[in-house]
Design a protein around this motif. Sequence first.
Motif, PDB file in Angstrom:
ATOM      1  N   PHE A 124       0.832  -1.207   0.000  1.00 58.10           N
ATOM      2  CA  PHE A 124       0.000   0.000   0.000  1.00 58.10           C
ATOM      3  C   PHE A 124       0.865   1.255   0.000  1.00 58.10           C
ATOM      4  N   ALA A 125       1.893   1.251   0.847  1.00 57.11           N
ATOM      5  CA  ALA A 125       2.775   2.419   0.930  1.00 57.11           C
ATOM      6  C   ALA A 125       3.483   2.650  -0.402  1.00 57.11           C
ATOM      7  N   LEU A 126       3.932   1.568  -1.016  1.00 59.69           N
ATOM      8  CA  LEU A 126       4.648   1.692  -2.282  1.00 59.69           C
ATOM      9  C   LEU A 126       3.737   2.229  -3.381  1.00 59.69           C
ATOM     10  N   LEU A 127       2.511   1.713  -3.464  1.00 62.65           N
ATOM     11  CA  LEU A 127       1.592   2.147  -4.515  1.00 62.65           C
ATOM     12  C   LEU A 127       1.122   3.581  -4.309  1.00 62.65           C
ATOM     13  N   LEU A 128       0.800   3.925  -3.081  1.00 64.24           N
ATOM     14  CA  LEU A 128       0.239   5.251  -2.825  1.00 64.24           C
ATOM     15  C   LEU A 128       1.272   6.364  -2.962  1.00 64.24           C
ATOM     16  N   GLU A 129       2.550   6.008  -2.837  1.00 63.20           N
ATOM     17  CA  GLU A 129       3.594   7.031  -2.901  1.00 63.20           C
ATOM     18  C   GLU A 129       4.103   7.287  -4.311  1.00 63.20           C
ATOM     19  N   THR A 130       3.822   6.379  -5.250  1.00 65.13           N
ATOM     20  CA  THR A 130       4.364   6.554  -6.594  1.00 65.13           C
ATOM     21  C   THR A 130       3.373   7.228  -7.526  1.00 65.13           C
ATOM     22  N   ASP A 131       3.863   8.141  -8.339  1.00 67.72           N
ATOM     23  CA  ASP A 131       3.018   8.805  -9.334  1.00 67.72           C
ATOM     24  C   ASP A 131       2.567   7.832 -10.415  1.00 67.72           C
ATOM     25  N   LEU A 132       3.294   6.725 -10.557  1.00 61.47           N
ATOM     26  CA  LEU A 132       2.928   5.743 -11.585  1.00 61.47           C
ATOM     27  C   LEU A 132       1.546   5.157 -11.336  1.00 61.47           C
ATOM     28  N   PHE A 133       1.124   5.133 -10.067  1.00 57.33           N
ATOM     29  CA  PHE A 133      -0.182   4.551  -9.749  1.00 57.33           C
ATOM     30  C   PHE A 133      -1.307   5.332 -10.413  1.00 57.33           C
ATOM     31  N   HIS A 134      -1.105   6.621 -10.611  1.00 59.24           N
ATOM     32  CA  HIS A 134      -2.128   7.436 -11.267  1.00 59.24           C
ATOM     33  C   HIS A 134      -1.817   7.613 -12.752  1.00 59.24           C
ATOM     34  N   GLY A 135      -0.873   6.813 -13.257  1.00 63.47           N
ATOM     35  CA  GLY A 135      -0.501   6.866 -14.663  1.00 63.47           C
ATOM     36  C   GLY A 135      -0.433   5.473 -15.264  1.00 63.47           C
ATOM     37  N   PRO A 136       0.734   5.088 -15.783  1.00 61.76           N
ATOM     38  CA  PRO A 136       0.831   3.816 -16.539  1.00 61.76           C
ATOM     39  C   PRO A 136       0.704   2.558 -15.703  1.00 61.76           C
ATOM     40  N   LEU A 137       0.787   2.669 -14.382  1.00 62.67           N
ATOM     41  CA  LEU A 137       0.732   1.470 -13.546  1.00 62.67           C
ATOM     42  C   LEU A 137      -0.701   1.014 -13.269  1.00 62.67           C
ATOM     43  N   ARG A 138      -1.667   1.944 -13.269  1.00 62.96           N
ATOM     44  CA  ARG A 138      -3.004   1.588 -12.796  1.00 62.96           C
ATOM     45  C   ARG A 138      -3.699   0.568 -13.699  1.00 62.96           C
ATOM     46  N   GLU A 139      -3.629   0.757 -15.010  1.00 57.75           N
ATOM     47  CA  GLU A 139      -4.341  -0.165 -15.897  1.00 57.75           C
ATOM     48  C   GLU A 139      -3.817  -1.598 -15.776  1.00 57.75           C
ATOM     49  N   PRO A 140      -2.486  -1.826 -15.787  1.00 58.79           N
ATOM     50  CA  PRO A 140      -2.025  -3.210 -15.580  1.00 58.79           C
ATOM     51  C   PRO A 140      -2.364  -3.761 -14.193  1.00 58.79           C
ATOM     52  N   LEU A 141      -2.434  -2.900 -13.186  1.00 61.32           N
ATOM     53  CA  LEU A 141      -2.880  -3.362 -11.870  1.00 61.32           C
ATOM     54  C   LEU A 141      -4.315  -3.890 -11.951  1.00 61.32           C
ATOM     55  N   VAL A 142      -5.164  -3.134 -12.627  1.00 60.25           N
ATOM     56  CA  VAL A 142      -6.562  -3.548 -12.775  1.00 60.25           C
ATOM     57  C   VAL A 142      -6.652  -4.838 -13.580  1.00 60.25           C
ATOM     58  N   THR A 143      -5.885  -4.916 -14.655  1.00 57.87           N
ATOM     59  CA  THR A 143      -5.890  -6.114 -15.497  1.00 57.87           C
ATOM     60  C   THR A 143      -5.463  -7.349 -14.712  1.00 57.87           C
ATOM     61  N   ASN A 144      -4.533  -7.173 -13.785  1.00 57.70           N
ATOM     62  CA  ASN A 144      -4.025  -8.303 -13.001  1.00 57.70           C
ATOM     63  C   ASN A 144      -4.895  -8.638 -11.797  1.00 57.70           C
ATOM     64  N   GLY A 145      -5.991  -7.887 -11.586  1.00 61.91           N
ATOM     65  CA  GLY A 145      -6.940  -8.254 -10.537  1.00 61.91           C
ATOM     66  C   GLY A 145      -6.798  -7.504  -9.234  1.00 61.91           C
ATOM     67  N   ILE A 146      -6.314  -6.251  -9.275  1.00 60.39           N
ATOM     68  CA  ILE A 146      -6.110  -5.494  -8.039  1.00 60.39           C
ATOM     69  C   ILE A 146      -7.430  -5.246  -7.311  1.00 60.39           C
ATOM     70  N   VAL A 147      -8.522  -5.041  -8.055  1.00 56.15           N
ATOM     71  CA  VAL A 147      -9.809  -4.762  -7.412  1.00 56.15           C
ATOM     72  C   VAL A 147     -10.283  -5.970  -6.618  1.00 56.15           C
ATOM     73  N   GLU A 148     -10.182  -7.132  -7.219  1.00 57.87           N
ATOM     74  CA  GLU A 148     -10.618  -8.353  -6.541  1.00 57.87           C
ATOM     75  C   GLU A 148      -9.811  -8.602  -5.270  1.00 57.87           C
ATOM     76  N   CYS A 149      -8.474  -8.522  -5.366  1.00 63.77           N
ATOM     77  CA  CYS A 149      -7.672  -8.865  -4.189  1.00 63.77           C
ATOM     78  C   CYS A 149      -7.742  -7.782  -3.116  1.00 63.77           C
TER      79      CYS A 149
END
Length: 604
Positions: free
Chosen positions: A247-272
């Motif tokens: 959580f700390a790693l994701l919330l601190e990186t700007d990538l989470f609001h850019g190129p990282l979010r879509e692959p996170l969703v594709t890999n099932g971040i919402v479910e887990c």
Amino acid sequence: MHASLRLDNTFKLPEPLKTLAISAANGSLDDLTKLHDLIPDSPQSQLRLFIPVLYANLNFSDISDLRAQLEIDFSVVQLRTSKAILALKGICELQKHLISRAYGEIWSSAWEWIQFLDDCDKQRPGETGASSSELRMLYITVISSLSDDADTLSTMKRTPRIRKYFGKGWVAVVDQLQPSDELFRKLCDFSIQHVNAKDTANLQELINGAGSIPEFASLMVKHIRCAVPHKQHAPSPHDGFALLAVFALLLETDLFHGPLREPLVTNGIVECLTVALHALCGPDMLMTEQLIPMCFGVLYPSISTFPGFPLFKQALDNGLLRALVLCAGRRERILQTALHWFLREPLLEMLVYHSVLSSLRPVFDEAKNLANSPGFRSSEYAREWDNFVTLATERLAVMERYDSGELVAIRACDNVECSAMRKNDELLRCTACRNAFYCSKECQAADWASGHRKLCKNAFNRIHEKCPQLTFRDHDFLRALVHSDYLSRRDNLLAMHIMFLQGDPDAPFFIKFDYRKGSVSMDTGEVPGEMAEYAVRATRSGGRVELHMVVVREGTGRSRAHVIPLRSADGRVLEGLKAMARGDYVAPESPEMRLSSLDLARTH
């Protein structure tokens, strides 16, 4: 060289241990294995004397010669790497039982061997004396073990590319799905303390170790699943610490609001995340004051990713509704923004999708019962929850009628010059867009030539390219929902038509059904430019087609409009509306009642 690394220290060992140690230091793999196996049961006084033996097998001056042997005689390299791997494992085992100032100097040798082992594995995978996965777990074991020593850690922080190898090891650990508790804990400790997501170079090293941004996203999701594998899992303090690391790693990186979010969703971040949130609501879970807001902080933007409704369905399937009620009843102080957002926006906006309602139905009654608790009823969310329950109850009732076949049981032929109305299974469907229906092949051919050719392409692109998750059932349920709302407000809509047409009785018009705030709002207006093709078709229909546009939310800030025309058996309603707008029609009852009472088949 640190004094404790001198090989003559082994002479202080008792016989025959001294002979074994000297033989291991001089290159015997068998004796090094025997010495390694003695570490867990040996006293600290002897463990200190093992250090020089292990260090002797990490002499990195050999590496330049070994590199030359990679293409000539790999058996020589393999023997040497096997000894180095065993020595590195021994150092990590020693660290559990023994504090030594020599670890800082050992790190320099260990780091050279980590890089060399990785190079060897790229050229000859699995031939170094360990599999690729075992090697990568060794990297992270060495890094996390030696980082416990403050002086060594200071040296490690200045080591270029260390986080790349940490990333390689992290992937190997979570790929085990059930990693050892000790190794997983060490990994999380190092991540929290020494992986700074705000440092771009730092983070890029870690991503390079994982392989790429999509692989890094997969790593984050697998890590969460390692910590909380299912809803019934009772998280331990170590599991909570593991969640904190990600959580700390994701919330601190700007990538989470850019190129990282879509692959996170594709890999099932919402479910887990939903599974994790469900587990975090347990009564005995520690660190909830910190972890639950962080979990929502990642879930909030993830579930808003376009298109949002399939993600919301995933979340419902994994216990979101129950978790929301439990959080609202017990932790409103720490979750105010997130809970208000869920209750005011997606919980209402997503109730236009059959797939979402299907996931809501089996959990709805349990959630309502939980929401009757004194803690929840006294919270600031009770009124918003009641609004949701009222709307959900209405929509579930519409879905029951739709599933039973009662609602919109007939459909009109989409050749606008035809007045045929049939049951769904008696019509032919366009195989491209899947949204046009015809009573005959002749009508299909006529409609294709007169305009469906263009509309079909647009519909195909909309459904299959921009929004592949919008199934035929979801789209067809929208038709049923619009028809249900139309029937319940028909008199008001007819009055709105008359008022609009009083300005120009011959003006083409449309009705907008807006579901973006949950409950439907309706408005009549001029046909917008993007509906020009539909307006031409409506004009050709002779009053049998009335344009209705449905606007729904598909993610935060993203809406989509669907044209779902109202079809009539003939044009009497439009003729009556125009006559009333001109003042040419006089009847004892209200004009709305007069038109509503017409015995006329109408369907969306």
